[in-house]
Design a protein around this motif. Structure first.
Motif, short mmCIF file in Angstrom:
data_model
loop_
_atom_site.label_atom_id
_atom_site.label_comp_id
_atom_site.label_asym_id
_atom_site.label_seq_id
_atom_site.Cartn_x
_atom_site.Cartn_y
_atom_site.Cartn_z
N PRO A 68 -17.61 -71.54 -16.63
CA PRO A 68 -17.67 -71.76 -18.09
C PRO A 68 -16.88 -70.67 -18.83
CG PRO A 68 -19.72 -70.80 -17.29
CD PRO A 68 -18.82 -70.90 -16.10
N LEU A 69 -15.58 -70.91 -19.08
CA LEU A 69 -14.73 -69.90 -19.73
C LEU A 69 -15.25 -69.47 -21.09
CD1 LEU A 69 -11.09 -71.12 -18.97
CD2 LEU A 69 -12.65 -69.76 -17.57
N HIS A 70 -15.95 -70.39 -21.78
CA HIS A 70 -16.40 -70.09 -23.14
C HIS A 70 -17.50 -69.04 -23.17
CE1 HIS A 70 -18.63 -73.48 -21.40
NE2 HIS A 70 -19.68 -72.88 -21.94
N SER A 71 -18.14 -68.80 -22.01
CA SER A 71 -19.25 -67.85 -22.06
C SER A 71 -19.05 -66.64 -21.16
CB SER A 71 -20.55 -68.58 -21.68
OG SER A 71 -20.42 -69.06 -20.36
N LEU A 72 -17.82 -66.46 -20.64
CA LEU A 72 -17.59 -65.31 -19.76
C LEU A 72 -17.09 -64.11 -20.57
CD1 LEU A 72 -15.88 -67.04 -16.71
CD2 LEU A 72 -18.28 -66.38 -17.00
N ASN A 73 -17.37 -62.91 -20.03
CA ASN A 73 -16.87 -61.71 -20.72
C ASN A 73 -15.43 -61.43 -20.29
OD1 ASN A 73 -16.93 -60.49 -18.24
ND2 ASN A 73 -18.78 -59.30 -18.65
N ASP A 74 -14.87 -60.42 -20.93
CA ASP A 74 -13.45 -60.15 -20.73
C ASP A 74 -13.11 -59.87 -19.27
OD1 ASP A 74 -10.80 -59.48 -22.25
OD2 ASP A 74 -11.07 -57.87 -20.77
N ASP A 75 -13.97 -59.10 -18.60
CA ASP A 75 -13.69 -58.75 -17.21
C ASP A 75 -13.64 -59.99 -16.33
OD1 ASP A 75 -13.49 -56.17 -17.84
OD2 ASP A 75 -15.56 -55.63 -17.25
N LYS A 76 -14.59 -60.88 -16.55
CA LYS A 76 -14.63 -62.10 -15.73
C LYS A 76 -13.42 -62.97 -16.03
CE LYS A 76 -19.09 -62.03 -13.94
NZ LYS A 76 -20.24 -61.77 -14.86
N LEU A 77 -13.07 -63.03 -17.32
CA LEU A 77 -11.90 -63.83 -17.71
C LEU A 77 -10.65 -63.26 -17.05
CD1 LEU A 77 -12.53 -64.52 -21.51
CD2 LEU A 77 -12.68 -66.13 -19.62
N THR A 78 -10.54 -61.92 -17.09
CA THR A 78 -9.39 -61.28 -16.47
C THR A 78 -9.31 -61.61 -14.99
OG1 THR A 78 -9.58 -59.49 -18.05
CG2 THR A 78 -8.25 -59.07 -16.11
N ALA A 79 -10.45 -61.55 -14.35
CA ALA A 79 -10.48 -61.83 -12.92
C ALA A 79 -10.04 -63.28 -12.65
CB ALA A 79 -11.89 -61.60 -12.39
N LEU A 80 -10.50 -64.19 -13.49
CA LEU A 80 -10.10 -65.59 -13.34
C LEU A 80 -8.60 -65.75 -13.49
CD1 LEU A 80 -12.88 -67.70 -15.07
CD2 LEU A 80 -12.15 -67.78 -12.68
N ARG A 81 -8.07 -65.08 -14.52
CA ARG A 81 -6.62 -65.18 -14.76
C ARG A 81 -5.86 -64.66 -13.56
NH1 ARG A 81 -7.77 -63.08 -19.99
NH2 ARG A 81 -6.95 -61.04 -19.41
N ARG A 82 -6.39 -63.59 -13.04
CA ARG A 82 -5.71 -62.92 -11.95
C ARG A 82 -5.66 -63.82 -10.70
NH1 ARG A 82 -8.14 -57.17 -10.74
NH2 ARG A 82 -7.10 -56.56 -12.65
N LEU A 83 -6.76 -64.58 -10.50
CA LEU A 83 -6.87 -65.34 -9.26
C LEU A 83 -6.44 -66.80 -9.41
CD1 LEU A 83 -10.30 -63.93 -8.10
CD2 LEU A 83 -8.05 -63.44 -7.12
N LYS A 84 -6.73 -67.39 -10.54
CA LYS A 84 -6.64 -68.84 -10.60
C LYS A 84 -5.59 -69.37 -11.58
CE LYS A 84 -11.33 -69.75 -9.07
NZ LYS A 84 -10.84 -70.04 -7.70
N ILE A 85 -5.00 -68.47 -12.38
CA ILE A 85 -4.13 -68.99 -13.43
C ILE A 85 -2.75 -68.37 -13.32
CG2 ILE A 85 -3.86 -69.25 -15.95
CD1 ILE A 85 -6.91 -68.91 -16.13
N GLY A 86 -1.72 -69.17 -13.54
CA GLY A 86 -0.36 -68.67 -13.62
C GLY A 86 0.23 -69.06 -14.96
N PHE A 87 1.03 -68.14 -15.55
CA PHE A 87 1.61 -68.41 -16.86
C PHE A 87 3.12 -68.41 -16.79
CE2 PHE A 87 -2.50 -67.01 -18.54
CZ PHE A 87 -2.68 -67.90 -19.59
N VAL A 88 3.73 -69.34 -17.55
CA VAL A 88 5.18 -69.28 -17.77
C VAL A 88 5.37 -69.34 -19.29
CG1 VAL A 88 7.39 -70.45 -17.45
CG2 VAL A 88 5.72 -70.41 -15.59
#
Lengths: 221, 859, 367
Positions: A68-88
């Motif tokens: 649930p991205l809407h309820s995660l804190n910054d650290d968890k969001l960062t971790a998700l970005r790091r592992l699961k998301i790629g940006f262009v």
């Protein structure tokens, strides 16, 4: 794999309140390539930021593979970005002092996962984006199309579940645009990565499996 | 092109910009304010010193047209009839001054001026008040014997009132003075010493054994036909000169002020130079901010350019904006500076008193002109600092400026590594050192120091680049920081330069002070051989050179266990327009018990030469400043005429900045008729307790007044205490420069933080955590710090070398042995690193708190 | 008779009449002996040599002058006798010139403790010098005076030859000032001195000649306790006679009975006048800038001599405003007399002295 429910996002811009998103509910399946289109200011980028765990919604829910991205804190969001998301991004944004290869490795560097295996993967990816011979060049020695290809490689290096591309062809000529879009679809299919493309180019949108059109913060059905 | 209108638009914009980037603007403001404050503080303290000295002088002497003054020694009063007969003089009045201690108020003293209230009415600027607060006249003042008037502050402090009596002691004489009036200085004499006291000249002469003597004669002249007195002064001087004793110095009273200015000149220049460095550091910071400002506002400038604003206007606008900001900073700095001046006052006043002239400052004297000047210096610095980035901005083609993109990517990187200017500055350093040492232009020594600092500043970007090329630590933040640092060199180069200047100055001053202190300490150890020292207390309290009670010498000689008693007499005078000290010792005692470190001497026994004839021993710095060798001769003005003295030897000495001319006591007394002593050095027989002899002497001397009796260790402690006090201001300025430099680190990182907002957004999008961003920026600060500090340390050694071997030699002529203060250097370095880290915290914190989405949106 | 110095004395609050008073008092007539008594009498506390005169230049323009030397003893034995600056006496001198034609009154003062030869006063003859202001009696009895002040631009160089022998004032020179014995001075005058020389005004030298009046007076305590001041007149008539009058003012502007005067006829012995012999009535007044009010113009009658007439100042403002001695102020100015004697016209010129009208002196007087 990606799902939103009644997503709202508002900003305070001076005195005025801007409602960028006004109730977005959508579902994107794993492996799908989806284009989000719409005129300027329709909320495309805002939606992309919410889906990419860069921002949190004013109300509503976003789930990425059940998180649930809407309820995660910054650290968890960062971790998700790091592992699961790629940006262009539209303006490529490679770090100018790092070589192309180092730029590609940046996400792994940040998570401390640079190892020979990772390097081999980076070389593979660079080969795939036809930059193998440029891997030790610096960004300022590359053309726009080459930069964006390197950015794609960077976005995929950590095998993200989802690739978010914000106007990836916005700054490219049509030949380079076609090459970049072709590359994104090809690699996504190969790596089984879900892709979400924000674009206002109809030709780019046409290459996607599905198009979602936004107008004034709502999905145009 | 309507400049003004554009300027208004731009200003409105700039104003908003100021509030949008409060932190940056405030830092900039602070940096400049601190720079200006340093100048204001030092100027004000210097000003106060001179003003206070003059006020005290004016209080008793008024503002005469002409002054005759005895230097070193008093004048005979029978000069007065000669002066009275001169047709150019319409009024004249004598004064006789001494410092007396007050046995019933230990630690206090009066600066007693004997006046003739009948002849000084037109000159005095004080009023005497009795209990009824009615002004008193001359007759009332002399109608009862031993009348004295003291200042209200002193009366309040000592709980004395009109009608009380006050015992005063000077030179072995005691007097019971009756306080009958209070001394009210005229309102324009704020800052006059509150120890001043007035008595009738007859009282001072007869109570303190000074019959027939006066210190100075102040005269009013008749103006010539044009109402001017300049020619009258010159003519009078010509007429009087043949009648005056050799030690009398006559002329306009401004001369006296100029001499005090000269005496304090080196001291004040020293402080001024240090305060300027704080401004230079501030200047770097302003350049940095303006550059950051320009980078941030590229598109705005591009727009204005595309709308028809020409290049010169761009420069004009940017420099103008910086000037406006600096106006605020300078104003702030002036107030801050005055505050700092107040806190420095005491330390400066005691330093001046112990080295130069009696001075007691109570409140600062504010000279609006120096404030204006300091403010202008701040404006000028800001203008100059803004000019370079403004010019660069003006050269960017409008199309480029309008192109979107990360401004930091496009900001010019320091391609020209400024090696050539660095080399040039280094050459200048050598040239200025040479002119200071051999060209007899001591002031260029400060230019040499400035040049080496500038050379370091120019080298800073190159060194930064070098550090950025070294392999980094294997942490993601470190790797990112290295890349960020190397890309941010356009900004960091300046911050590192500022840092290196501040560190270099701090290190240089630290090494110099330490070496000097160590040298002096060692010299004291070698040269202070006696077991006990006796001096009148006023000489410590007031920095005076009042003669010692002669009874002390006979008492000391009669005390069992005493092996020998050395005597010391010292007077201050001007020789060939330079301040100097004339001293006399019993050389027979000195040579046996406390031989001097002779550096060079005439063949034969120099002590014997001095005991037999008109020979003198001179201190090293006396010799250097006057280019004297053994065998050279010196004209010494004495009450018995101008005497030619030959140099017998040169010795090492650190007691006097102006240099020491040492005679044998007998020669001195023969030439000067001065029987006084300033202090005694008592050598004890082996096995005798200095404590016991000291106590016994103290007991015997108690009824005679207040005395200082030091043991060897005590004297050494006292000397070092005076030394440390003398450098207190230097230390403070050093801290100030470091503070400004640390501000620079914050400023630089904040500016880059603003520039790089979007990049931080990307890093965050790519998966960088807040902590990683925080660490990256702190690592970046470490790169910056390493560059500035490394360069600063190396340059600091060079600065120390210049301070000791160029400036010190050119101004004072001492030999300072190099002592590296390793612990202090480590402290300073660690302190700087800590300061850099602390300075990086606010911008790092700010960057790590950025919301990635907003960061990506910003451009 | 001029008690100006007495005022100074009181101002200074120094000792008066106490048992251990070391000063000599004027109680009995002095054994006069000249030229010795032209010199100084240091056993008395106060002494002065006082010259005033009315002079004319070649064109007949009238001028007045005053030159006075004062000695004021502080202590008979100085407390710091070893110092050259030790003080026994303080010396003052006042110089004033009235230029009637151009309505100018300019004055100057000197004060000195007499250290290192700044003051010389002989005890053998009239040899008085304060800095470069001098008064000397020459062997031919001529009084020679010189004084100048470059700051105010005034000066004089005059010689004054007595046309009459000296006059002892009061009782054989003992001049009483109040009812209290001892409140008196020893006092003599040269009432008519032929004077010539030059005055300097604004740096310009003006040859002049005319008549002077000279007083020499010494005392220790002259003034009565509650006296406020005095009005003093010396008049030199064209007839060759002179008149001196003084009115001591008691509280309420009452005339002290000790007030007196002297009539010096052209030939023959002088005639002492008691206070009951004359009346002095002010006719007008003059206000100073500082707010003090002086009488100005008087009607004088001496019935026993059948003299009546008016004294009018030639210039209203002839007030000396001194700065060096507690802002002492007094009025000393040239006057003209017009009236009759025995019904025949009588005219002359003279000097008037008014003290105690400006406040500081009044304060001092009441002590």
């Amino acid at each position: 794999m990606l799902e939103t429910r009644d997503l709202h996002k508002s900003y305070q811009a001076g005195e005025a309140r801007v409602d960028a998103l006004r109730g977005i509910t959508l579902k994107i399946l794993a492996g799908e390539i989806v284009a989000i289109t719409g005129p300027s200011g329709c909320g495309k980028s805002t939606l992309l930021h919410l889906l990419g765990a860069l921002d949190t919604p004013t109300s509503g829910q976003v789930y990425l593979e059940g998180h649930p991205l809407h309820s995660l804190n910054d650290d968890k969001l960062t971790a998700l970005r790091r592992l699961k998301i790629g940006f262009v991004f539209q303006f490529f944004h490679l770090l100018p002092t790092l070589t192309v290869e180092e730029n590609v490795l940046l996400p792994l560097l940040l998570s401390g996962r640079v190892n020979p295996l990772a390097r081999a993967r980076a070389r593979d990816l660079l080969t795939s984006v036809q930059l193998a011979d440029r891997s030790h060049h610096r960004p300022h020695q590359l053309s726009g199309g080459q930069l964006q290809r390197a950015a794609i490689a960077r976005a995929l290096i950590h095998q993200p579940s989802i690739l978010l591309a914000d106007e990836p062809t916005g700054n490219l000529d049509s030949a380079s645009s076609n090459a970049v879009i072709e590359l994104i679809t090809r690699l996504a299919r190969k790596e089984k990565t879900t892709v979400l493309l924000v674009t206002h180019s109809q030709s780019v949108a046409a290459t996607a499996d599905r198009q979602i059109q936004l107008v004034d913060g709502r999905i145009q059905s | 092109m309507n400049w003004l209108r554009t300027f208004r638009v731009f200003l409105a914009h700039g104003g908003r910009d100021f509030f949008r980037h409060k932190t940056l603007s405030l830092l900039n403001l602070t940096a400049l304010a601190v720079g200006v404050a340093a100048i204001v503080a030092i100027q004000t303290v210097n000003e106060t010193a001179l003003r206070s000295f003059r006020a005290s002088l004016d209080l008793v002497a008024g503002r005469p047209d002409f002054t005759v003054e005895g230097q070193g020694f008093r004048l005979p009063e029978n000069l007065i009839p000669i002066l009275r007969q001169d047709p150019a003089i319409r009024e004249l009045t004598p004064t006789l001054t001494l410092i007396a201690s007050l046995p019933s108020h230990p630690g206090e003293f009066i600066h007693l001026i004997g006046v003739d209230p009948f002849s000084n009415t037109e000159l005095v600027t004080y009023r005497l008040q009795d209990t009824l607060l009615t002004p008193a006249d001359a007759t009332a003042f002399v109608s009862e014997p031993n009348t004295i008037a003291i200042t209200r502050p002193l009366a309040d402090r000592l709980h004395l009132k009109i009608g009380d009596s006050l015992r005063a002691v000077s030179g072995g004489h005691q007097a019971n003075l009756q306080i009958r009036f209070l001394l009210e200085p005229s309102p324009d004499l704020i800052g006059a010493d509150d120890h001043l006291a007035i008595a009738d000249i007859a009282t001072v002469q007869s109570s303190f054994g000074l019959l027939g003597q006066i210190d100075r004669i102040d005269a009013l002249l008749l103006p010539d036909a044009d109402g001017k007195i300049t020619s009258a002064q010159a003519d009078l001087l010509t007429r009087l000169t043949p009648h005056l004793p050799a030690n009398a110095r006559a002329g306009s009273p401004e001369r006296r002020g100029q001499e005090v200015g000269k005496m304090l000149g080196a001291f004040q220049l020293n402080l001024t130079a240090l305060s300027l460095i704080a401004l230079v550091v501030g200047m770097f910071l302003v350049t940095n901010t303006v550059a950051a400002n320009v980078a941030r506002r590229r598109s705005e400038l591009g727009l204005l350019r595309s709308l028809g604003l020409d290049r010169r206007s761009v420069i004009f606008l940017l420099v103008g904006e910086s000037l406006l900001l600096s106006l605020l900073g300078s104003t702030l700095g002036i107030f801050l500076g005055l505050q700092v001046a107040r806190t420095l006052l005491h330390s400066v006043s005691s330093t001046i008193t112990s080295h130069y002239v009696l001075l007691s400052m109570t409140d600062i004297a504010v000279n609006p002109w120096s404030l204006l000047l300091a403010g202008l210096a701040g404006l000028l610095a800001a203008g100059l600092a803004a000019w370079w980035p403004a010019r660069e901005a003006s050269l960017v083609p409008p199309v480029d400026a309008l192109q979107p993109g990360n401004s930091a990517d496009r900001a010019s990187s320091p391609h020209s590594l400024a090696l050539r200017p660095a080399l040039l500055c280094f050459l200048l350093t050598l040239i200025f050192s040479a002119t200071a040492l051999y060209g007899r232009i001591p002031r260029t020594g400060f230019l040499a120091a400035l040049s080496i600092l500038l050379a370091a500043a120019f080298l800073a970007p190159s060194l930064g680049r070098f550090f950025a090329r070294l392999p980094s630590l294997p942490f993601p933040s470190a790797i990112l920081a290295r890349s960020a640092f190397s890309r941010g060199l356009h900004r960091h180069g300046l911050a590192a330069a500022a840092l290196s200047v501040a560190v270099a100055m701090a290190i240089g001053v630290t090494i110099m002070v330490h070496s000097f202190r160590a040298t002096v300490d060692q010299w004291i150890g070698e040269s202070i051989k006696a077991d006990l020292f006796i001096a009148p207390s006023t000489n410590l309290i007031a920095g005076a050179l009042e003669p010692l009670d002669p009874i002390a010498e006979s008492l000391a000689l009669a005390t069992p266990g005493v092996l020998a008693v050395g005597t010391y007499r010292e007077v201050r005078l001007f020789l060939d327009g330079l301040p100097a000290k004339l001293a006399a010792c019993k050389l027979d005692v000195l040579r046996i018990h406390n031989p001097l470190t002779l550096l060079s001497a005439l063949p034969g026994d120099p002590y014997e030469l001095c005991q037999k004839g008109d020979y003198a021993l001179i201190s090293e710095n006396f010799a250097r400043r006057r280019r004297l060798q053994p065998g050279s001769s010196i004209s010494l003005p004495t009450p018995t005429g101008l005497r030619s003295i030959q140099v017998a030897a040169i010795f090492r000495d650190y007691t006097s900045e102006s240099g020491l001319l040492l005679l044998d006591r007998a020669t001195y007394q023969r030439l000067t008729q001065d029987q006084g002593l300033t202090s005694l050095a008592i050598h004890l027989q082996p096995g005798i307790s200095a404590q016991a002899v000291g106590d016994s002497l103290r007991e015997q001397l108690r009824p005679r007044g207040e005395f200082l009796i030091y043991s060897q260790a005590g004297l050494r402690e006292e000397a070092l205490r005076i030394f440390d006090r003398s450098f207190a201001v230097t230390t403070l300025l050093r801290t100030l420069a470091i503070a400004v430099a640390a501000l620079g680190v914050t400023l630089s990182l904040t500016a880059l933080g603003v520039e790089r907002t979007r990049e931080i957004g990307i890093l965050r999008a790519t998966g960088a955590s807040r902590t990683q961003i925080l660490r990256t920026i702190m690592f970046e600060s470490a790169y910056l710090g390493a560059t500035g500090i490394t360069l600063g340390i190396v340059t600091g050694f060079a600065v120390a070398l210049i301070l000791m071997q160029v400036i010190n030699r050119a101004f004072f002529g001492w030999t300072i042995d190099w002592h590296t203060p390793y612990p202090s250097l480590i402290y300073v370095t660690l302190g700087m690193i800590l300061a850099c880290l602390l300075a990086s915290l606010p911008p790092a914190w700010r960057a790590s708190r950025l919301s990635p989405a907003e960061a990506l949106r910003s451009e | 008779m001029k008690k100006l110095l007495s005022i100074l004395l009181l101002c200074l609050a120094t000792s008066g009449l106490n048992a251990a008073d070391p000063w000599t008092h004027a109680t009995t007539p002095w054994p006069w002996s000249f030229p010795r008594d032209h010199g100084s009498h240091p056993e008395f506390k106060t002494e002065w040599w006082y010259l005033t005169g009315n002079l004319d230049d070649a064109k007949g323009n009238p001028y007045g002058y005053e030159l006075t030397f004062f000695r004021h003893g502080l202590q008979p034995k100085p407390t710091q006798p070893d110092s050259a600056w030790s003080i026994r006496d303080i010396y003052f001198a006042h110089l004033a010139i009235t230029d009637v034609q151009s309505r100018r009154f300019i004055f100057s003062e000197k004060i000195s403790r007499g250290a290192l030869g700044e003051v010389e006063i002989s005890q053998k003859d009239m040899q008085v010098r304060l800095a470069d202001w001098t008064l000397q009696r020459k062997p031919d009895s001529t009084l020679q005076m010189a004084a100048s002040d470059p700051v105010t631009g005034i000066g004089l160089e005059l010689s004054a030859t007595p046309l009459k022998p000296l006059t002892l004032q009061g009782q054989k020179g003992l001049s009483r000032k109040s009812a209290t014995p001892g409140n008196a001075s020893h006092y003599y005058s040269f009432t008519r001195l032929q004077t010539s020389g030059q005055l300097t005004i604004a740096g310009k030298k003006i040859p002049v000649q005319g008549l002077s009046w000279f007083d020499h007076e010494f005392s220790t305590s002259a003034l009565g306790e509650d006296q406020e001041g005095w009005d003093w007149f010396c008049l030199q008539f064209d007839s060759g006679d002179e008149l001196m009058l003084y009115r001591m003012r008691n509280p309420g502007n009452r005339t002290d009975p000790a007030s007196s005067g002297t009539w010096i006829p052209a030939h023959g012995p002088s005639l002492p006048l008691k206070s009951s012999d004359f009346t002095i009535l002010p006719l007008d007044e003059w206000k100073t800038a500082s707010g003090a009010t002086y009488p100005s113009g008087w009607k004088i009658s001496i019935p026993s001599l059948q003299i009546t007439g008016e004294v009018q100042p030639l210039l209203l403002d002839q007030e000396l405003r001194l700065k060096r001695t507690s802002n002492i102020r007094y009025w000393e100015g040239t006057c003209r007399f017009t009236g009759t004697r025995n019904g025949k016209p009588l005219s002359g010129r003279g000097y008037t002295e008014l003290t105690g009208y400006a406040s500081p002196i009044g304060q001092g007087m009441k002590e």
